[in-house]
Design an enzyme around this catalytic site. Structure first.
Site, PDB file in Angstrom:
ATOM      1  CB  THR A 170     -20.345  27.854  14.060  1.00  0.00           C
ATOM      2  OG1 THR A 170     -21.381  27.262  13.281  1.00  0.00           O
ATOM      3  CG2 THR A 170     -19.290  28.449  13.134  1.00  0.00           C
ATOM      4  CB  SER A 171     -22.981  27.639  18.511  1.00  0.00           C
ATOM      5  OG  SER A 171     -22.003  27.763  19.495  1.00  0.00           O
ATOM      6  NE  ARG A 193     -15.805  47.025  44.388  1.00  0.00           N
ATOM      7  CZ  ARG A 193     -15.233  48.225  44.414  1.00  0.00           C
ATOM      8  NH1 ARG A 193     -14.082  48.399  45.057  1.00  0.00           N
ATOM      9  NH2 ARG A 193     -15.785  49.238  43.791  1.00  0.00           N
ATOM     10  CD  GLU A 211     -11.557  21.778  15.395  1.00  0.00           C
ATOM     11  OE1 GLU A 211     -12.204  21.078  14.586  1.00  0.00           O
ATOM     12  OE2 GLU A 211     -10.348  22.017  15.254  1.00  0.00           O
ATOM     13  CB  SER A 258      -4.709  26.405  15.224  1.00  0.00           C
ATOM     14  OG  SER A 258      -5.955  27.026  15.297  1.00  0.00           O
TER      15      SER A 258
HETATM   16  C1  LIG Z   1      -8.710  31.245  15.665  1.00  0.00           C
HETATM   17  C2  LIG Z   1      -9.160  30.220  14.678  1.00  0.00           C
HETATM   18  C3  LIG Z   1      -8.467  29.006  14.588  1.00  0.00           C
HETATM   19  C4  LIG Z   1      -8.863  28.048  13.655  1.00  0.00           C
HETATM   20  N1  LIG Z   1      -8.133  26.886  13.510  1.00  0.00           N
HETATM   21  C5  LIG Z   1      -8.399  26.054  12.477  1.00  0.00           C
HETATM   22  C6  LIG Z   1      -7.542  24.938  12.188  1.00  0.00           C
HETATM   23  O1  LIG Z   1      -6.558  24.674  12.896  1.00  0.00           O
HETATM   24  N2  LIG Z   1      -7.812  24.168  11.094  1.00  0.00           N
HETATM   25  C7  LIG Z   1      -8.867  24.427  10.276  1.00  0.00           C
HETATM   26  O2  LIG Z   1      -9.042  23.709   9.303  1.00  0.00           O
HETATM   27  N3  LIG Z   1      -9.713  25.463  10.530  1.00  0.00           N
HETATM   28  C8  LIG Z   1      -9.500  26.286  11.596  1.00  0.00           C
HETATM   29  N4  LIG Z   1     -10.320  27.356  11.851  1.00  0.00           N
HETATM   30  C9  LIG Z   1     -11.479  27.588  10.989  1.00  0.00           C
HETATM   31  C10 LIG Z   1     -12.811  27.396  11.710  1.00  0.00           C
HETATM   32  O3  LIG Z   1     -13.048  26.050  11.941  1.00  0.00           O
HETATM   33  C11 LIG Z   1     -13.885  28.084  10.840  1.00  0.00           C
HETATM   34  O4  LIG Z   1     -13.684  29.479  11.010  1.00  0.00           O
HETATM   35  C12 LIG Z   1     -15.276  27.689  11.230  1.00  0.00           C
HETATM   36  O5  LIG Z   1     -15.523  26.366  10.866  1.00  0.00           O
HETATM   37  C13 LIG Z   1     -16.337  28.584  10.563  1.00  0.00           C
HETATM   38  O6  LIG Z   1     -16.078  28.774   9.219  1.00  0.00           O
HETATM   39  P1  LIG Z   1     -16.106  30.267   8.624  1.00  0.00           P
HETATM   40  O7  LIG Z   1     -15.225  31.103   9.473  1.00  0.00           O
HETATM   41  O8  LIG Z   1     -15.779  30.203   7.184  1.00  0.00           O
HETATM   42  O9  LIG Z   1     -17.581  30.765   8.839  1.00  0.00           O
HETATM   43  P2  LIG Z   1     -18.859  30.435   7.909  1.00  0.00           P
HETATM   44  O10 LIG Z   1     -18.935  28.989   7.624  1.00  0.00           O
HETATM   45  O11 LIG Z   1     -18.857  31.371   6.746  1.00  0.00           O
HETATM   46  O12 LIG Z   1     -20.040  30.836   8.877  1.00  0.00           O
HETATM   47  C14 LIG Z   1     -20.450  32.189   9.126  1.00  0.00           C
HETATM   48  C15 LIG Z   1     -21.696  32.156  10.003  1.00  0.00           C
HETATM   49  O13 LIG Z   1     -22.754  31.473   9.316  1.00  0.00           O
HETATM   50  C16 LIG Z   1     -23.246  30.397  10.097  1.00  0.00           C
HETATM   51  N5  LIG Z   1     -23.657  29.292   9.224  1.00  0.00           N
HETATM   52  C17 LIG Z   1     -22.967  28.718   8.201  1.00  0.00           C
HETATM   53  N6  LIG Z   1     -23.695  27.729   7.654  1.00  0.00           N
HETATM   54  C18 LIG Z   1     -24.865  27.668   8.333  1.00  0.00           C
HETATM   55  C19 LIG Z   1     -26.054  26.857   8.258  1.00  0.00           C
HETATM   56  N7  LIG Z   1     -26.175  25.875   7.371  1.00  0.00           N
HETATM   57  N8  LIG Z   1     -27.064  27.098   9.126  1.00  0.00           N
HETATM   58  C20 LIG Z   1     -26.969  28.061  10.071  1.00  0.00           C
HETATM   59  N9  LIG Z   1     -25.878  28.865  10.184  1.00  0.00           N
HETATM   60  C21 LIG Z   1     -24.833  28.660   9.337  1.00  0.00           C
HETATM   61  C22 LIG Z   1     -22.097  30.015  11.021  1.00  0.00           C
HETATM   62  O14 LIG Z   1     -22.568  29.348  12.183  1.00  0.00           O
HETATM   63  C23 LIG Z   1     -21.491  31.379  11.316  1.00  0.00           C
HETATM   64  O15 LIG Z   1     -22.230  31.977  12.338  1.00  0.00           O
HETATM   65  C24 LIG Z   1      -9.972  28.309  12.807  1.00  0.00           C
HETATM   66  C25 LIG Z   1     -10.663  29.523  12.923  1.00  0.00           C
HETATM   67  C26 LIG Z   1     -10.261  30.467  13.828  1.00  0.00           C
HETATM   68  C27 LIG Z   1     -11.005  31.777  13.884  1.00  0.00           C
END
Ligand SMILES: Cc1cc2nc3c(=O)[nH]c(=O)nc-3n(C[C@H](O)[C@H](O)[C@H](O)COP(=O)(O)OP(=O)(O)OC[C@H]3O[C@@H](n4cnc5c(N)ncnc54)[C@H](O)[C@@H]3O)c2cc1C
Length: 579
Positions: free
Chosen positions: A418-419, A312, A416, A202
């Site tokens: 995921t859930s 509404r 930051e 970001s």
């Molecule tokens: C709009 C946007 C802005 C962002 N800004 C920044 C930024 O400024 N700086 C930065 O460094 N990053 C940034 N990110 C990155 C963001 O933090 C990551 O996308 C996020 O941490 C998830 O990583 P991933 O997308 O690789 O998904 P993955 O880690 O590949 O996860 C994919 C899915 O698998 C699940 N999963 C993964 N591991 C496990 C587990 N052990 N158990 C259960 N479920 C699991 C996840 O919950 C998710 O549902 C940004 C992302 C977006 C989309």
């Protein structure tokens, strides 16, 4: 356009009657400060912020969303209305609110700036994230770990909005699994150079970036990582490349960039080898920030739905008089007030921790952080989904803002952490407390804050049922763990293996959901003791916590539904494919 501070009754009550300013003011202003005087100044700051954000920022939000990120001949930049928002915030001194006074800021506590973050997110989620990640977050990291020279160089200019930064951690192969990152930092002739690629950054098109990189060659996982600051342009040439900005449907005004580092000159930020520590502090603060973003978006959806449902008319009456719609509105209102109650508590704890406090305060903050992030994200999505439904067909039309709120809410459960990652964090900590004190399962449970909470009346009984259902669920899972791994586990003889923990991991999000709802009810219950008008909110939150706890308990005790058999099949396929 309304003043987002003065014309939001719940926010005003929170400021005027809920926050313990007598505890917050001495932290930032010193113990001799006049509390009433200071609070009145802060209230004035928030009134000015509420006026500007509710009129100017809110007015430009639709255009910020429509224009998205500007890509001109490979150059990535902010749209003009987003630039205007940042300029306006800077002119009012709102960007530097949290920056230390000695570096040109106002030195306001997080408890105050949290109100501004919420109002910004309500008006425009893209502006909120730009303000947070391009200015506040890098400034906090530089203030905490930077040298005097770095502080002087970056902080005042950031506070005036003249330069912007970013924080780069994520890589193509290192998302949730940060320890898998491969960007390297190498020292040659006394200088550090970065090589690698960062993804989804970001505000990555700004003037500098704070990079997490592997500085100890051959290190693995979270060891051997360090933080560095790299300027975008050095000696008139690009020091790293902004390869592209993603096209996305959420927070469209915020540039989400891919960055390429090839021999990029960088300066260490903090001690070499302490990168994980530094980035963890950043992530924990940002997680609360994302929870607040969820709150602001949910507030926007709530107000839109309330207004629409009042005007509404269908079947001869405003739709809010139809029971199902009335129930949705009530739930949305409870969620927003409950989330705000949780956030105010977390913000006060964060202020205490920032000014150095005891371990138990730090532990309470650690307990609340993933819950604020989880509840703030998931419930923001849920609230926006309900608003969309209340708008019927008009909900999907871009002329109304609820579809934008829905799209913007959907980023919050992803970035930051995921859930699912928040749930793992919450449940791991719960397990740690539980294995240390298994006897807590015979009373109020492993969370001391929850165990000590006590409320009267029907709402108090609902709260107690929610809590005891949670404890009962944990007892069931722990008994299963002891059956598989032996009671020595419960006596702290050894750490449970991943396999033994599987039922906890499978149910981590259910446990987290229950935990979050019980904490929300507790936070509202505490408020109702001081602000009696909050009693009905507490009653609704306690009833909901009970229902959520009972539903999750049922699902958890119903077994794994074949998940582990399926995982075993996936593992077999993977092994076979490797041969
Ligand atoms: C709009 C946007 C802005 C962002 N800004 C920044 C930024 O400024 N700086 C930065 O460094 N990053 C940034 N990110 C990155 C963001 O933090 C990551 O996308 C996020 O941490 C998830 O990583 P991933 O997308 O690789 O998904 P993955 O880690 O590949 O996860 C994919 C899915 O698998 C699940 N999963 C993964 N591991 C496990 C587990 N052990 N158990 C259960 N479920 C699991 C996840 O919950 C998710 O549902 C940004 C992302 C977006 C989309």
């Amino acid at each position: 356009m309304p003043n987002y501070f003065l014309e939001n009754p719940d926010l005003l009550t929170t400021f005027d009657r809920v926050v313990r300013w007598d505890e917050i003011v001495p932290l930032s202003e010193g113990k001799d400060a006049d509390v009433a005087d200071t609070v009145s100044t802060w209230r004035e700051v928030l009134s000015v912020a509420g006026e500007y954000i509710g009129s100017e920022v809110a007015k430009r939000a639709r255009l910020v969303d429509e224009l998205g990120v500007i890509r001109d001949n490979g150059k990535v930049s902010l749209s003009v209305p987003l630039q205007e928002n940042i300029k306006g915030l800077a002119e009012l001194g709102l960007i530097g609110l949290s920056f230390p006074k000695e570096h040109g800021g106002s030195g306001l506590p997080f408890t105050v700036t949290a109100f501004v973050i919420e109002m910004l997110a309500r008006a425009c989620a893209s502006t909120m994230i730009q303000n947070g990640i391009a200015y506040t977050a890098p400034a906090a990291m530089i203030f905490r770990d930077g040298t005097d020279e770095q502080k002087e160089r970056y902080l005042p200019a950031l506070g005036r909005g003249e330069i912007s930064g970013a924080v780069a951690m994520t890589e193509p192969e290192a998302g949730s699994d940060v320890g898998n990152l491969s960007t390297t930092a190498t020292q040659r002739d006394g200088c550090w150079f970065i090589d690698g690629r960062k993804q989804f950054i970001s505000a990555g098109n700004g003037d500098f970036v704070i990079v997490l990189a592997r500085s100890a060659s051959g290190s693995k996982g979270l060891d051997g990582l360090s933080l560095f600051v790299a300027d975008r342009v050095v000696d008139g040439r690009d020091n790293y490349k902004v390869e592209r900005a993603e096209h996305k449907f959420t927070i469209r005004g915020s540039p989400t960039c891919s960055l390429v580092f090839e021999g990029t000159r960088a300066m260490p930020l903090g001690e070499i080898g302490q990168g994980w520590r530094g980035i963890t502090r950043f992530m924990n603060e940002s997680r609360i920030g994302v929870g607040i973003q969820g709150l602001g978006i949910a507030q926007a959806a709530l107000v839109a739905a309330q207004e629409y449902a009042a005007r509404r008319v269908q079947m001869d009456k405003p739709i809010r008089e139809h029971p199902m719609i009335a129930e949705m509105l009530l739930e949305m209102e409870t969620t927003v007030a409950g989330l705000r109650a949780l956030i105010v508590e977390a913000a006060a704890l964060q202020d205490a921790v920032m000014h150095g406090t005891d371990d138990s305060t730090a532990w309470r903050l650690r307990e609340l952080t993933p819950l604020v992030k989880w509840y703030g994200s998931e419930e923001a999505v849920h609230t926006c989904r309900r608003a969309l439904q209340i708008f019927g067909g008009y909900g999907v039309v871009t002329e109304y803002d609820v579809e934008r709120h829905m799209r913007d809410a959907l980023i919050t459960p992803i970035y930051e952490g995921t859930s699912q990652i928040q749930s793992l964090m919450a449940v791991r900590d719960l397990m740690r407390s539980l294995l240390r004190k298994p006897q807590s399962l015979l009373s109020g449970g492993p969370s001391t804050t929850l165990a000590r909470a006590k409320f009267d009346g029907d709402a108090g009984r609902d709260f107690a049922t929610a809590r005891s259902t949670l404890v009962w669920t944990l007892r069931g899972l722990t008994t299963g763990l002891a059956r598989r791994g032996g009671v020595s586990l419960l006596r702290g003889g050894r750490q449970p293996s991943d396999e033994e923990l599987q039922p906890f991991m499978l149910n981590a999000e259910r446990i987290t959901e229950t935990l979050a709802h019980v904490h929300v009810a507790r936070a509202l219950g505490e408020q109702a003791k001081r602000v009696p008008e909050r009693a009905s909110l507490f009653a609704r939150a306690a009833r909901r916590a009970k229902l959520v706890a009972q539903s999750n308990a049922k699902e958890i005790s119903a077994g794994d539904g074949g998940v582990f058999t399926r995982i075993a099949e996936y593992e077999r396929d993977r092994t076979a494919a490797r041969k």
